[in-house]
Scaffold this motif. Structure first.
Motif, PDB file in Angstrom:
ATOM      1  N   TRP A  35       0.829  -1.215   0.000  1.00  0.00           N
ATOM      2  CA  TRP A  35       0.000   0.000   0.000  1.00  0.00           C
ATOM      3  C   TRP A  35       0.863   1.264   0.000  1.00  0.00           C
ATOM      4  CZ3 TRP A  35      -0.149   3.782   3.812  1.00  0.00           C
ATOM      5  CH2 TRP A  35      -1.147   4.758   3.657  1.00  0.00           C
ATOM      6  N   ALA A  36       1.869   1.286   0.866  1.00  0.00           N
ATOM      7  CA  ALA A  36       2.698   2.492   1.032  1.00  0.00           C
ATOM      8  C   ALA A  36       3.793   2.597  -0.022  1.00  0.00           C
ATOM      9  CB  ALA A  36       3.317   2.505   2.427  1.00  0.00           C
ATOM     10  N   ARG A  37       4.005   1.502  -0.755  1.00  0.00           N
ATOM     11  CA  ARG A  37       5.056   1.459  -1.777  1.00  0.00           C
ATOM     12  C   ARG A  37       6.436   1.738  -1.190  1.00  0.00           C
ATOM     13  NH1 ARG A  37       1.738   4.282  -6.726  1.00  0.00           N
ATOM     14  NH2 ARG A  37       0.340   2.537  -6.990  1.00  0.00           N
ATOM     15  N   VAL A  38       6.670   1.142  -0.027  1.00  0.00           N
ATOM     16  CA  VAL A  38       7.996   1.225   0.577  1.00  0.00           C
ATOM     17  C   VAL A  38       8.723  -0.080   0.295  1.00  0.00           C
ATOM     18  CG1 VAL A  38       7.287   2.813   2.420  1.00  0.00           C
ATOM     19  CG2 VAL A  38       7.233   0.353   2.832  1.00  0.00           C
ATOM     20  N   PRO A  39      10.050  -0.059   0.304  1.00  0.00           N
ATOM     21  CA  PRO A  39      10.780  -1.312   0.112  1.00  0.00           C
ATOM     22  C   PRO A  39      10.457  -2.297   1.240  1.00  0.00           C
ATOM     23  CG  PRO A  39      12.261   0.591   0.012  1.00  0.00           C
ATOM     24  CD  PRO A  39      10.933   1.086   0.475  1.00  0.00           C
ATOM     25  N   VAL A 109      14.547 -15.288  19.933  1.00  0.00           N
ATOM     26  CA  VAL A 109      14.396 -14.284  18.886  1.00  0.00           C
ATOM     27  C   VAL A 109      14.946 -14.873  17.594  1.00  0.00           C
ATOM     28  CG1 VAL A 109      15.078 -11.957  18.173  1.00  0.00           C
ATOM     29  CG2 VAL A 109      14.616 -12.443  20.594  1.00  0.00           C
ATOM     30  N   GLU A 110      14.172 -14.792  16.496  1.00  0.00           N
ATOM     31  CA  GLU A 110      14.592 -15.417  15.249  1.00  0.00           C
ATOM     32  C   GLU A 110      14.283 -14.539  14.046  1.00  0.00           C
ATOM     33  OE1 GLU A 110      12.208 -18.881  14.094  1.00  0.00           O
ATOM     34  OE2 GLU A 110      10.709 -18.233  15.545  1.00  0.00           O
ATOM     35  N   ILE A 111      15.088 -14.680  13.002  1.00  0.00           N
ATOM     36  CA  ILE A 111      14.833 -13.999  11.738  1.00  0.00           C
ATOM     37  C   ILE A 111      13.833 -14.836  10.946  1.00  0.00           C
ATOM     38  CG2 ILE A 111      15.824 -13.272   9.526  1.00  0.00           C
ATOM     39  CD1 ILE A 111      18.482 -12.841  10.954  1.00  0.00           C
ATOM     40  N   LEU A 112      12.772 -14.214  10.487  1.00  0.00           N
ATOM     41  CA  LEU A 112      11.821 -14.891   9.606  1.00  0.00           C
ATOM     42  C   LEU A 112      12.314 -14.698   8.186  1.00  0.00           C
ATOM     43  CD1 LEU A 112       8.466 -13.705  11.213  1.00  0.00           C
ATOM     44  CD2 LEU A 112       9.668 -15.871  11.583  1.00  0.00           C
ATOM     45  N   GLU A 113      12.641 -15.771   7.517  1.00  0.00           N
ATOM     46  CA  GLU A 113      13.165 -15.683   6.151  1.00  0.00           C
ATOM     47  C   GLU A 113      12.104 -15.090   5.234  1.00  0.00           C
ATOM     48  OE1 GLU A 113      16.284 -16.329   5.077  1.00  0.00           O
ATOM     49  OE2 GLU A 113      16.829 -16.758   7.139  1.00  0.00           O
ATOM     50  N   ASN A 114      12.544 -14.208   4.359  1.00  0.00           N
ATOM     51  CA  ASN A 114      11.651 -13.597   3.390  1.00  0.00           C
ATOM     52  C   ASN A 114      12.476 -13.250   2.156  1.00  0.00           C
ATOM     53  OD1 ASN A 114      12.227 -10.475   3.362  1.00  0.00           O
ATOM     54  ND2 ASN A 114      12.349 -11.093   5.510  1.00  0.00           N
ATOM     55  N   PRO A 115      11.822 -12.919   1.035  1.00  0.00           N
ATOM     56  CA  PRO A 115      12.562 -12.675  -0.208  1.00  0.00           C
ATOM     57  C   PRO A 115      13.563 -11.533  -0.135  1.00  0.00           C
ATOM     58  CG  PRO A 115      10.236 -12.982  -0.676  1.00  0.00           C
ATOM     59  CD  PRO A 115      10.381 -12.917   0.824  1.00  0.00           C
ATOM     60  N   SER A 116      13.411 -10.608   0.807  1.00  0.00           N
ATOM     61  CA  SER A 116      14.324  -9.461   0.852  1.00  0.00           C
ATOM     62  C   SER A 116      15.403  -9.599   1.925  1.00  0.00           C
ATOM     63  CB  SER A 116      13.531  -8.168   1.065  1.00  0.00           C
ATOM     64  OG  SER A 116      12.833  -8.219   2.283  1.00  0.00           O
ATOM     65  N   GLN A 118      18.332 -10.737   2.015  1.00  0.00           N
ATOM     66  CA  GLN A 118      19.696 -10.398   1.603  1.00  0.00           C
ATOM     67  C   GLN A 118      19.817  -9.023   0.937  1.00  0.00           C
ATOM     68  OE1 GLN A 118      22.199 -12.362   2.602  1.00  0.00           O
ATOM     69  NE2 GLN A 118      20.610 -13.618   3.533  1.00  0.00           N
ATOM     70  N   VAL A 119      18.701  -8.299   0.810  1.00  0.00           N
ATOM     71  CA  VAL A 119      18.704  -7.015   0.105  1.00  0.00           C
ATOM     72  C   VAL A 119      19.282  -5.911   0.983  1.00  0.00           C
ATOM     73  CG1 VAL A 119      17.225  -5.255  -0.948  1.00  0.00           C
ATOM     74  CG2 VAL A 119      16.719  -7.669  -1.297  1.00  0.00           C
ATOM     75  N   ARG A 120      20.101  -5.062   0.372  1.00  0.00           N
ATOM     76  CA  ARG A 120      20.630  -3.870   1.024  1.00  0.00           C
ATOM     77  C   ARG A 120      20.172  -2.687   0.195  1.00  0.00           C
ATOM     78  NH1 ARG A 120      21.102  -7.650   3.630  1.00  0.00           N
ATOM     79  NH2 ARG A 120      22.853  -8.395   4.854  1.00  0.00           N
ATOM     80  N   TYR A 121      19.665  -1.657   0.847  1.00  0.00           N
ATOM     81  CA  TYR A 121      19.137  -0.493   0.148  1.00  0.00           C
ATOM     82  C   TYR A 121      20.116   0.651   0.172  1.00  0.00           C
ATOM     83  CZ  TYR A 121      14.763  -3.035   0.398  1.00  0.00           C
ATOM     84  OH  TYR A 121      13.789  -3.993   0.263  1.00  0.00           O
ATOM     85  N   SER A 122      20.093   1.460  -0.861  1.00  0.00           N
ATOM     86  CA  SER A 122      20.873   2.681  -0.893  1.00  0.00           C
ATOM     87  C   SER A 122      20.146   3.718  -0.038  1.00  0.00           C
ATOM     88  CB  SER A 122      21.000   3.195  -2.317  1.00  0.00           C
ATOM     89  OG  SER A 122      21.522   4.505  -2.311  1.00  0.00           O
ATOM     90  N   TYR A 123      20.887   4.514   0.690  1.00  0.00           N
ATOM     91  CA  TYR A 123      20.295   5.581   1.492  1.00  0.00           C
ATOM     92  C   TYR A 123      19.432   6.483   0.619  1.00  0.00           C
ATOM     93  CZ  TYR A 123      19.896   9.936   4.066  1.00  0.00           C
ATOM     94  OH  TYR A 123      19.409  11.060   4.662  1.00  0.00           O
ATOM     95  N   LEU A 124      19.899   6.779  -0.563  1.00  0.00           N
ATOM     96  CA  LEU A 124      19.119   7.655  -1.456  1.00  0.00           C
ATOM     97  C   LEU A 124      17.871   6.977  -1.959  1.00  0.00           C
ATOM     98  CD1 LEU A 124      22.031   9.288  -3.472  1.00  0.00           C
ATOM     99  CD2 LEU A 124      20.741  10.245  -1.553  1.00  0.00           C
TER     100      LEU A 124
END
Length: 124
Positions: A35-39, A109-116, A118-124
């Motif tokens: 909805w918000a179109r955020v990464p 506490v655990e990481i829930l695997e999801n498609p992103s 391994q993704v790293r975003y650019s600050y910009l």
């Protein structure tokens, strides 16, 4: 972002402020991302009594860089009716590390695997 869930948190903060389960919270978060179109968050952490969401960047960020991004995400989440814990609007808040144990619930506490994951975003 910190999103509380479960009976203990609902009893403390109210059913209108907290999700009934982490699964319900995750469903709302994923709908909000579209909805918000955020990464999508890089990491979704099951924190013991809810979720923690992290967007990992390629660049190191200082407070001046982080603060407007955090405020914008929190505002968008509230606009999208996501029940976020407003206390994590401060860089001084400590979120849980995967592998640790939530003292109140006893859950790991655990990481829930999801498609992103391994993704790293650019600050910009």
């Amino acid at each position: 972002m910190d999103i509380d869930a479960g009976e203990v948190k609902q009893a403390k903060h109210g059913v209108d402020a907290v999700y009934d389960s982490w699964e319900h919270a995750l469903k709302d978060v994923l709908e909000w991302v579209n909805w918000a179109r955020v990464p999508a968050p890089t990491w979704v952490i099951r924190s013991g009594e809810g979720l923690h969401l992290y967007w990992v960047t390629e660049e190191a960020m200082n407070l001046a860089m982080w603060k407007p991004l955090q405020a914008g995400l929190m505002r968008l989440a509230r606009d999208g009716d996501v029940k976020v814990d407003a206390s994590v609007g401060s860089m001084n808040e400590l979120l849980r590390l995967p592998g640790g144990v939530h003292q109140g619930s006893g859950r790991t506490v655990e990481i829930l695997e999801n498609p992103s994951t391994q993704v790293r975003y650019s600050y910009l």
